[in-house]
Scaffold this motif. Sequence first.
Motif, PDB file in Angstrom:
ATOM      1  N   LEU A  46       0.817  -1.220   0.000  1.00 12.82           N
ATOM      2  CA  LEU A  46       0.000   0.000   0.000  1.00 12.82           C
ATOM      3  C   LEU A  46       0.853   1.274   0.000  1.00 12.82           C
ATOM      4  CD1 LEU A  46      -2.878  -1.038   2.429  1.00 12.82           C
ATOM      5  CD2 LEU A  46      -3.094  -0.484  -0.005  1.00 12.82           C
ATOM      6  N   CYS A  47       2.151   1.151   0.270  1.00  8.61           N
ATOM      7  CA  CYS A  47       3.030   2.323   0.155  1.00  8.61           C
ATOM      8  C   CYS A  47       3.068   2.834  -1.283  1.00  8.61           C
ATOM      9  CB  CYS A  47       4.449   1.969   0.600  1.00  8.61           C
ATOM     10  SG  CYS A  47       4.661   1.871   2.384  1.00  8.61           S
ATOM     11  N   ARG A  48       2.710   1.976  -2.232  1.00  5.22           N
ATOM     12  CA  ARG A  48       2.698   2.393  -3.637  1.00  5.22           C
ATOM     13  C   ARG A  48       1.368   3.024  -4.041  1.00  5.22           C
ATOM     14  NH1 ARG A  48       5.818  -2.436  -3.571  1.00  5.22           N
ATOM     15  NH2 ARG A  48       4.036  -3.808  -3.854  1.00  5.22           N
ATOM     16  N   GLU A  49       0.447   3.193  -3.076  1.00  4.35           N
ATOM     17  CA  GLU A  49      -0.868   3.764  -3.349  1.00  4.35           C
ATOM     18  C   GLU A  49      -0.837   5.277  -3.141  1.00  4.35           C
ATOM     19  OE1 GLU A  49      -4.204   5.030  -4.223  1.00  4.35           O
ATOM     20  OE2 GLU A  49      -3.790   2.927  -4.643  1.00  4.35           O
ATOM     21  N   PRO A  50      -0.869   6.072  -4.223  1.00  2.00           N
ATOM     22  CA  PRO A  50      -0.756   7.527  -4.078  1.00  2.00           C
ATOM     23  C   PRO A  50      -1.979   8.195  -3.464  1.00  2.00           C
ATOM     24  CG  PRO A  50      -1.208   6.949  -6.361  1.00  2.00           C
ATOM     25  CD  PRO A  50      -0.981   5.652  -5.631  1.00  2.00           C
ATOM     26  N   ARG A  51      -3.143   7.507  -3.488  1.00  2.00           N
ATOM     27  CA  ARG A  51      -4.353   8.121  -2.942  1.00  2.00           C
ATOM     28  C   ARG A  51      -4.412   8.063  -1.422  1.00  2.00           C
ATOM     29  NH1 ARG A  51      -8.207   4.587  -6.663  1.00  2.00           N
ATOM     30  NH2 ARG A  51      -6.478   3.173  -6.174  1.00  2.00           N
ATOM     31  N   GLY A  52      -3.520   7.304  -0.830  1.00  2.00           N
ATOM     32  CA  GLY A  52      -3.456   7.243   0.620  1.00  2.00           C
ATOM     33  C   GLY A  52      -4.396   6.213   1.225  1.00  2.00           C
ATOM     34  N   VAL A  53      -4.281   6.075   2.536  1.00  2.00           N
ATOM     35  CA  VAL A  53      -5.087   5.126   3.307  1.00  2.00           C
ATOM     36  C   VAL A  53      -5.543   5.820   4.579  1.00  2.00           C
ATOM     37  CG1 VAL A  53      -3.755   3.161   2.419  1.00  2.00           C
ATOM     38  CG2 VAL A  53      -3.114   4.202   4.605  1.00  2.00           C
ATOM     39  N   ALA A  54      -6.413   5.163   5.318  1.00  2.00           N
ATOM     40  CA  ALA A  54      -6.840   5.641   6.636  1.00  2.00           C
ATOM     41  C   ALA A  54      -6.621   4.520   7.642  1.00  2.00           C
ATOM     42  CB  ALA A  54      -8.303   6.070   6.620  1.00  2.00           C
ATOM     43  N   LEU A  55      -5.883   4.815   8.688  1.00  2.00           N
ATOM     44  CA  LEU A  55      -5.638   3.846   9.755  1.00  2.00           C
ATOM     45  C   LEU A  55      -6.585   4.135  10.911  1.00  2.00           C
ATOM     46  CD1 LEU A  55      -1.720   3.863   9.858  1.00  2.00           C
ATOM     47  CD2 LEU A  55      -3.225   2.373   8.517  1.00  2.00           C
ATOM     48  N   HIS A  56      -7.425   3.169  11.246  1.00  2.00           N
ATOM     49  CA  HIS A  56      -8.341   3.288  12.378  1.00  2.00           C
ATOM     50  C   HIS A  56      -7.678   2.648  13.593  1.00  2.00           C
ATOM     51  CE1 HIS A  56     -12.034   4.427   9.978  1.00  2.00           C
ATOM     52  NE2 HIS A  56     -11.160   4.091   9.047  1.00  2.00           N
ATOM     53  N   LEU A  57      -7.661   3.388  14.693  1.00  2.00           N
ATOM     54  CA  LEU A  57      -6.932   2.947  15.877  1.00  2.00           C
ATOM     55  C   LEU A  57      -7.862   2.443  16.976  1.00  2.00           C
ATOM     56  CD1 LEU A  57      -4.234   5.762  16.087  1.00  2.00           C
ATOM     57  CD2 LEU A  57      -4.318   3.726  14.624  1.00  2.00           C
ATOM     58  N   GLN A  58      -7.256   1.839  17.978  1.00  2.00           N
ATOM     59  CA  GLN A  58      -8.010   1.200  19.054  1.00  2.00           C
ATOM     60  C   GLN A  58      -8.893   2.165  19.828  1.00  2.00           C
ATOM     61  OE1 GLN A  58      -5.294  -0.885  21.594  1.00  2.00           O
ATOM     62  NE2 GLN A  58      -4.571  -2.257  19.986  1.00  2.00           N
ATOM     63  N   ASP A  59      -8.497   3.432  19.885  1.00  2.00           N
ATOM     64  CA  ASP A  59      -9.289   4.401  20.657  1.00  2.00           C
ATOM     65  C   ASP A  59     -10.366   5.062  19.811  1.00  2.00           C
ATOM     66  OD1 ASP A  59      -7.739   5.968  19.026  1.00  2.00           O
ATOM     67  OD2 ASP A  59      -7.188   7.411  20.580  1.00  2.00           O
ATOM     68  N   GLY A  60     -10.554   4.591  18.571  1.00  2.00           N
ATOM     69  CA  GLY A  60     -11.556   5.174  17.690  1.00  2.00           C
ATOM     70  C   GLY A  60     -11.028   6.285  16.814  1.00  2.00           C
ATOM     71  N   GLY A  61      -9.778   6.684  17.021  1.00  2.82           N
ATOM     72  CA  GLY A  61      -9.177   7.728  16.197  1.00  2.82           C
ATOM     73  C   GLY A  61      -8.836   7.227  14.810  1.00  2.82           C
ATOM     74  N   VAL A  62      -8.658   8.160  13.888  1.00  3.07           N
ATOM     75  CA  VAL A  62      -8.326   7.837  12.505  1.00  3.07           C
ATOM     76  C   VAL A  62      -7.187   8.741  12.051  1.00  3.07           C
ATOM     77  CG1 VAL A  62      -9.154   7.667  10.124  1.00  3.07           C
ATOM     78  CG2 VAL A  62     -10.734   7.234  12.028  1.00  3.07           C
ATOM     79  N   HIS A  63      -6.178   8.158  11.455  1.00  2.85           N
ATOM     80  CA  HIS A  63      -5.096   8.921  10.838  1.00  2.85           C
ATOM     81  C   HIS A  63      -5.077   8.571   9.358  1.00  2.85           C
ATOM     82  CE1 HIS A  63      -3.335  10.562  14.477  1.00  2.85           C
ATOM     83  NE2 HIS A  63      -3.477   9.378  15.046  1.00  2.85           N
ATOM     84  N   SER A  64      -5.160   9.579   8.503  1.00  2.80           N
ATOM     85  CA  SER A  64      -5.195   9.335   7.067  1.00  2.80           C
ATOM     86  C   SER A  64      -4.056  10.053   6.380  1.00  2.80           C
ATOM     87  CB  SER A  64      -6.537   9.781   6.483  1.00  2.80           C
ATOM     88  OG  SER A  64      -6.749  11.157   6.744  1.00  2.80           O
ATOM     89  N   GLY A  65      -3.561   9.475   5.304  1.00  2.00           N
ATOM     90  CA  GLY A  65      -2.457  10.049   4.559  1.00  2.00           C
ATOM     91  C   GLY A  65      -1.821   8.999   3.677  1.00  2.00           C
ATOM     92  N   ARG A  66      -0.678   9.327   3.137  1.00  2.92           N
ATOM     93  CA  ARG A  66       0.044   8.393   2.273  1.00  2.92           C
ATOM     94  C   ARG A  66       1.033   7.603   3.121  1.00  2.92           C
ATOM     95  NH1 ARG A  66       4.856   8.413  -0.045  1.00  2.92           N
ATOM     96  NH2 ARG A  66       5.240  10.602   0.530  1.00  2.92           N
ATOM     97  N   LEU A  67       1.015   6.287   2.980  1.00  2.00           N
ATOM     98  CA  LEU A  67       1.990   5.464   3.690  1.00  2.00           C
ATOM     99  C   LEU A  67       3.371   5.724   3.111  1.00  2.00           C
ATOM    100  CD1 LEU A  67       0.211   2.007   4.136  1.00  2.00           C
ATOM    101  CD2 LEU A  67       1.217   3.400   5.952  1.00  2.00           C
ATOM    102  N   ALA A  68       4.293   6.150   3.969  1.00  2.00           N
ATOM    103  CA  ALA A  68       5.637   6.486   3.500  1.00  2.00           C
ATOM    104  C   ALA A  68       6.663   5.417   3.854  1.00  2.00           C
ATOM    105  CB  ALA A  68       6.070   7.823   4.096  1.00  2.00           C
ATOM    106  N   ARG A  69       6.507   4.776   5.003  1.00  7.69           N
ATOM    107  CA  ARG A  69       7.460   3.764   5.464  1.00  7.69           C
ATOM    108  C   ARG A  69       6.701   2.688   6.228  1.00  7.69           C
ATOM    109  NH1 ARG A  69      10.073   6.760   2.864  1.00  7.69           N
ATOM    110  NH2 ARG A  69      12.166   7.654   3.222  1.00  7.69           N
ATOM    111  N   VAL A  70       7.254   1.472   6.175  1.00  8.28           N
ATOM    112  CA  VAL A  70       6.758   0.375   7.004  1.00  8.28           C
ATOM    113  C   VAL A  70       7.973  -0.309   7.618  1.00  8.28           C
ATOM    114  CG1 VAL A  70       5.474  -1.795   7.095  1.00  8.28           C
ATOM    115  CG2 VAL A  70       4.736   0.018   5.531  1.00  8.28           C
ATOM    116  N   GLY A  71       8.015  -0.347   8.952  1.00 12.09           N
ATOM    117  CA  GLY A  71       9.113  -1.004   9.641  1.00 12.09           C
ATOM    118  C   GLY A  71       8.714  -2.392  10.102  1.00 12.09           C
ATOM    119  N   ALA A  72       9.414  -2.896  11.089  1.00 12.46           N
ATOM    120  CA  ALA A  72       9.129  -4.235  11.582  1.00 12.46           C
ATOM    121  C   ALA A  72       7.753  -4.318  12.234  1.00 12.46           C
ATOM    122  CB  ALA A  72      10.209  -4.659  12.573  1.00 12.46           C
ATOM    123  N   ASP A  73       7.372  -3.292  13.004  1.00  9.20           N
ATOM    124  CA  ASP A  73       6.111  -3.316  13.740  1.00  9.20           C
ATOM    125  C   ASP A  73       5.447  -1.948  13.775  1.00  9.20           C
ATOM    126  OD1 ASP A  73       7.975  -2.079  15.327  1.00  9.20           O
ATOM    127  OD2 ASP A  73       7.667  -3.337  17.099  1.00  9.20           O
TER     128      ASP A  73
END
Length: 205
Positions: A46-73
Amino acid sequence: MRWDRFFEDLEDQLDSEWEAERAALDTEAERLRLSRVALRERLVALCREPRGVALHLQDGGVHSGRLARVGADWCALVGDAPGGAGNGAGAGAVVVPLWAVTDVAAPIDAVLASVRDADPGPALAQRMGFGFVLRDLVRRRIPVALHLEGGRTLDGTIDRAGADHLDVALHEPGAPRRAENVTGYRIVPFAGVLAVRLASASDLA
């Protein structure tokens, strides 16, 4: 002539059975491949997706943007827009540990492509854990906003990062980490961190 037709029918039947068997093997091989695909490998794709993604978190928050890096965890978003539960704080960069993610929203074609193109990524990135990122932030003295479980946010500068926890000196956003600006200190387990917001996406460069 009847024997010719008989043998032709046998060949057609054998060919059909062979195709069916090969299709079944291909399906089973694909099931086996999918059973070994990890979430982080989907995120690498998904780092190759220019339209971006939305990450939904455990507390109900949402962070949206373009995935730039993915590490081990962990993964990093840039161009992050304000999201749910008041988590957004304008454009910048946010580092999210994978344990904080409940689901990932992306365009349907990108979701399907991430299944097909799932990739572990560079070997170095596979070894780069969340603690490594935090220790780099300590070195750079970058002010951060730590989003914690329960909806709390701690603004300040990370002083040190251990094996499974960090120390943060609290101060007003935008203020330098100086003794006169520090209002308190916190020891925070990594497991309690849902996201780390940086002031600018360029801080990840």
